[in-house]
Design an enzyme around this catalytic site. Structure first.
Site, PDB file in Angstrom:
ATOM      1  N   ASP A 138       0.819  -1.206   0.000  1.00 18.17           N
ATOM      2  CA  ASP A 138       0.000   0.000   0.000  1.00 18.17           C
ATOM      3  C   ASP A 138       0.860   1.267   0.000  1.00 18.17           C
ATOM      4  O   ASP A 138       1.809   1.369   0.800  1.00 18.17           O
ATOM      5  CB  ASP A 138      -0.858  -0.040   1.277  1.00 18.17           C
ATOM      6  CG  ASP A 138      -1.998   0.941   1.254  1.00 18.17           C
ATOM      7  OD1 ASP A 138      -2.850   0.836   0.361  1.00 18.17           O
ATOM      8  OD2 ASP A 138      -2.042   1.810   2.154  1.00 18.17           O
ATOM      9  N   GLU A 186       2.026  -0.200  -4.772  1.00 15.28           N
ATOM     10  CA  GLU A 186       1.092   0.859  -5.157  1.00 15.28           C
ATOM     11  C   GLU A 186       1.860   2.169  -5.073  1.00 15.28           C
ATOM     12  O   GLU A 186       2.066   2.709  -3.991  1.00 15.28           O
ATOM     13  CB  GLU A 186      -0.127   0.906  -4.239  1.00 15.28           C
ATOM     14  CG  GLU A 186      -1.155   1.907  -4.748  1.00 15.28           C
ATOM     15  CD  GLU A 186      -2.134   2.398  -3.675  1.00 15.28           C
ATOM     16  OE1 GLU A 186      -3.204   2.865  -4.048  1.00 15.28           O
ATOM     17  OE2 GLU A 186      -1.794   2.345  -2.484  1.00 15.28           O
TER      18      GLU A 186
HETATM   19  C1  GLC Z   1      -4.268   2.979  -0.762  1.00 18.70           C
HETATM   20  C2  GLC Z   1      -5.459   2.059  -0.726  1.00 18.70           C
HETATM   21  C3  GLC Z   1      -6.651   2.853  -0.262  1.00 18.70           C
HETATM   22  C4  GLC Z   1      -6.375   3.372   1.128  1.00 18.70           C
HETATM   23  C5  GLC Z   1      -5.075   4.172   1.163  1.00 18.70           C
HETATM   24  C6  GLC Z   1      -4.607   4.389   2.566  1.00 18.70           C
HETATM   25  O1  GLC Z   1      -4.395   3.959  -1.712  1.00 18.70           O
HETATM   26  O2  GLC Z   1      -5.661   1.478  -1.982  1.00 18.70           O
HETATM   27  O3  GLC Z   1      -7.831   2.095  -0.282  1.00 18.70           O
HETATM   28  O4  GLC Z   1      -7.435   4.177   1.547  1.00 18.70           O
HETATM   29  O5  GLC Z   1      -4.026   3.507   0.505  1.00 18.70           O
HETATM   30  O6  GLC Z   1      -4.195   3.179   3.122  1.00 18.70           O
END
Ligand code: GLC
Length: 536
Positions: A230, A285
């Site tokens: 994440d 991500e």
């Molecule tokens: C990422 C996740 C999202 C979450 C954020 C904070 O972007 O995909 O759903 O709210 O991180 O953890």
């Protein structure tokens, strides 16, 4: 509640597991599974509800593995199922090494993992390194006093003046609010790039790094096949915490956070993953403004194995826009020998069918584009059903980030309950009875069957799964490319324009987005919002 993640849950489970299903064997190549494979994202709350409480759970996922095996996916990425007060529906973790009772328990996770593996499906879990929940015992200790041993596990600073946060960073999902919250107990501000309930961990502190490595070990020891990490680009931060300059000062800080220390942290995670056998994957991500920003997170083959490529999620349904993104991906990634990924939908954004106007023809053509691009495709549960976002009445809105629509429950059956308990946590998406899994499985012309044919075609073709990509000149509105590998070849044509066009390519239609003419020679013309995969 457990104090930390030092324990040997994995001792009963060998970290080396051997593929049982034939589908785990990648023919003709020694490429790791995550290059040729297709990853399917399960958002556990919304996937399948085994205990009837209206919220999906891990047992629900296990019971629906048949669907995933039939569809033909290689791996499942599970969004967080850890203990959480659910301020951000699981992305606020209060125990990184346990399952929230809402979703089941660790034994249930082990059952799911084992059964998925026995079917040849890998399991990738979410790892949330940037922040914990404010209810995590680490933060509870940290906020207690300025001298607490856990104080510097989080980021605490004095304000600039009375009531003034340490800098101008904005948090996400808080409507232009500051990324800092003043904690009266110790009269200092803590950093949270997301909600105030999600304090940022301080990766500059080696104790935090070690604790988070323990979290990774905990799940790797249990046998997971890797992590989706994440907002990993957020974990390294400028130690001076300077103001964001315009225009970045207008948007949440996490959307542009960049600090070299992040790369060293990712290298540490990579080394840890590689100390295990079995091609454990790290998928980052890196939600940054473009491919140029994202590419460095592959490092020199020593950082992420895959970084999400969100380019297509920002592209309109337009061949020129898509072409530019495909070119840019090659320009940025090829010099690093980095393998791309492709995403159209996930739990944070409006589903692509809704973004592209709601029609099924376009959603089908987009599926062909996604699954025949060069790179690992990520499917978001329900896109194989052609789901649109649900309409959420004001009194049922639950997400502070406005993302409820794409998190609507998956309709499994066409009866009114759709396979869920009496009160699902969110309304179903439009047309749920007709788009339910059982209805579409019974209909060979459905979009669900199209996804299955695409996955099968991809698996059977070295060109489609691993081959090089060459963009082709095409009539206006058409995006065309050739894939080739070891003498195997495919051409994809996606018509994003609005008038029928004549195309000169010849070949047998292997897959057609509308199902028409598969197995026959292409007839030389293409309708708007259709796509075909041709073989010589
Ligand atoms: C990422 C996740 C999202 C979450 C954020 C904070 O972007 O995909 O759903 O709210 O991180 O953890």
């Amino acid at each position: 509640m457990k104090v930390d993640c030092h324990h040997s849950a994995g001792s009963s489970r060998s970290p080396t597991w051997h593929p049982v299903g034939w589908r785990l064997v990648t023919p003709r190549t020694d490429a790791p599974w995550w290059r040729s494979g297709v990853v399917y994202q399960v958002y556990p709350r919304s996937f399948a509800d085994a205990d009837g409480d209206g919220v999906g759970d891990l047992e629900g996922v296990r019971q629906r593995l048949d669907h995933l095996e039939w569809l033909g996916v290689d791996a499942v990425w599970l969004s967080p199922f850890y203990r959480s007060p659910m301020a951000d529906f699981g992305y606020d973790v209060s125990d990184f090494c346990d399952v929230d009772p809402l979703f089941g328990d660790l034994a249930g996770f082990d059952r799911l993992l084992e059964e998925a593996h026995s079917r040849g499906i890998r399991i990738v879990v979410d790892f949330v390194p940037n922040h914990s929940s404010d209810q995590h015992e680490w933060f509870q200790a940290s906020r207690r006093s300025r001298d607490d041993p856990k104080r510097h596990w989080y980021v605490w600073r004095d304000g600039r003046g009375p009531g003034e946060p340490p800098n101008n960073w904005l948090g996400a999902f808080i409507d232009g609010g500051s990324a800092w919250t003043l904690d009266p107990a110790t009269d200092q501000w803590y950093l949270h790039q997301f909600l105030p309930e999600q304090p940022d961990l301080n990766w500059a502190n080696p104790e935090v790094v070690e604790a988070m490595h323990d979290v990774m070990r905990f799940w790797l020891d249990r046998g997971v096949d890797g992590f989706r990490i994440d907002v990993v680009h957020c974990i390294g931060r400028d130690p001076d915490y300077p103001d964001d300059p315009p225009p970045w000062s207008e948007i949440p800080h996490c959307a542009s956070n960049e600090h070299p220390s992040t790369h060293a942290h990712i290298r540490g995670m990579r080394a840890l993953a590689e100390s295990y056998d079995g091609d454990r994957v790290l998928i980052g991500e890196t939600a940054l403004p473009g491919t140029r920003w994202v590419a460095p997170y592959y490092g020199r083959g020593d950082e992420l194995h895959l970084a999400f490529n969100f380019a297509a999620t920002h592209a309109p349904w337009d061949a020129v826009a898509w072409r530019r993104r495909v070119e840019r991906l090659a320009e940025e990634l090829d010099p690093r020998s980095a393998w791309p990924s492709w995403v159209l939908s996930n739990h944070d954004i409006v589903r692509h069918r809704s973004r592209y106007g709601g029609g099924e023809a376009r959603a089908r053509a987009a599926a062909v584009a996604l699954l025949t691009q060069r790179g690992t495709p990520f499917l978001y549960a329900g896109e194989e059903l052609g789901l649109e976002d649900a309409t959420i009445p004001a009194d049922r809105v639950v997400d502070p980030g406005g993302r409820d629509g794409c998190r609507a429950p998956i309709p499994w059956t066409s009866d009114p309950g759709h396979g869920w308990g009496p009160s699902p946590w969110l309304p179903f998406p439009p047309d749920a009875a007709r788009r339910a899994v059982d209805a579409q499985r019974a209909d060979p012309t459905s979009i669900l069957h199209l996804y299955r044919r695409l996955l099968a075609a991809r698996r059977a073709s070295p060109a489609l799964s691993l081959g090089a990509l060459q963009l082709l000149d095409a009539p206006p509105g058409v995006l065309a490319w050739r894939r080739h590998q070891d003498g195997d070849e495919r051409i994809t044509l996606v018509h994003m324009g609005d008038r029928p066009v004549v195309v000169e390519w010849r070949g047998v239609v292997e897959v057609a987005s509308d199902g028409v003419g598969e197995g026959d020679e292409l007839r030389g013309h293409l309708q708007p919002d259709t796509a075909v995969v041709l073989r010589p």
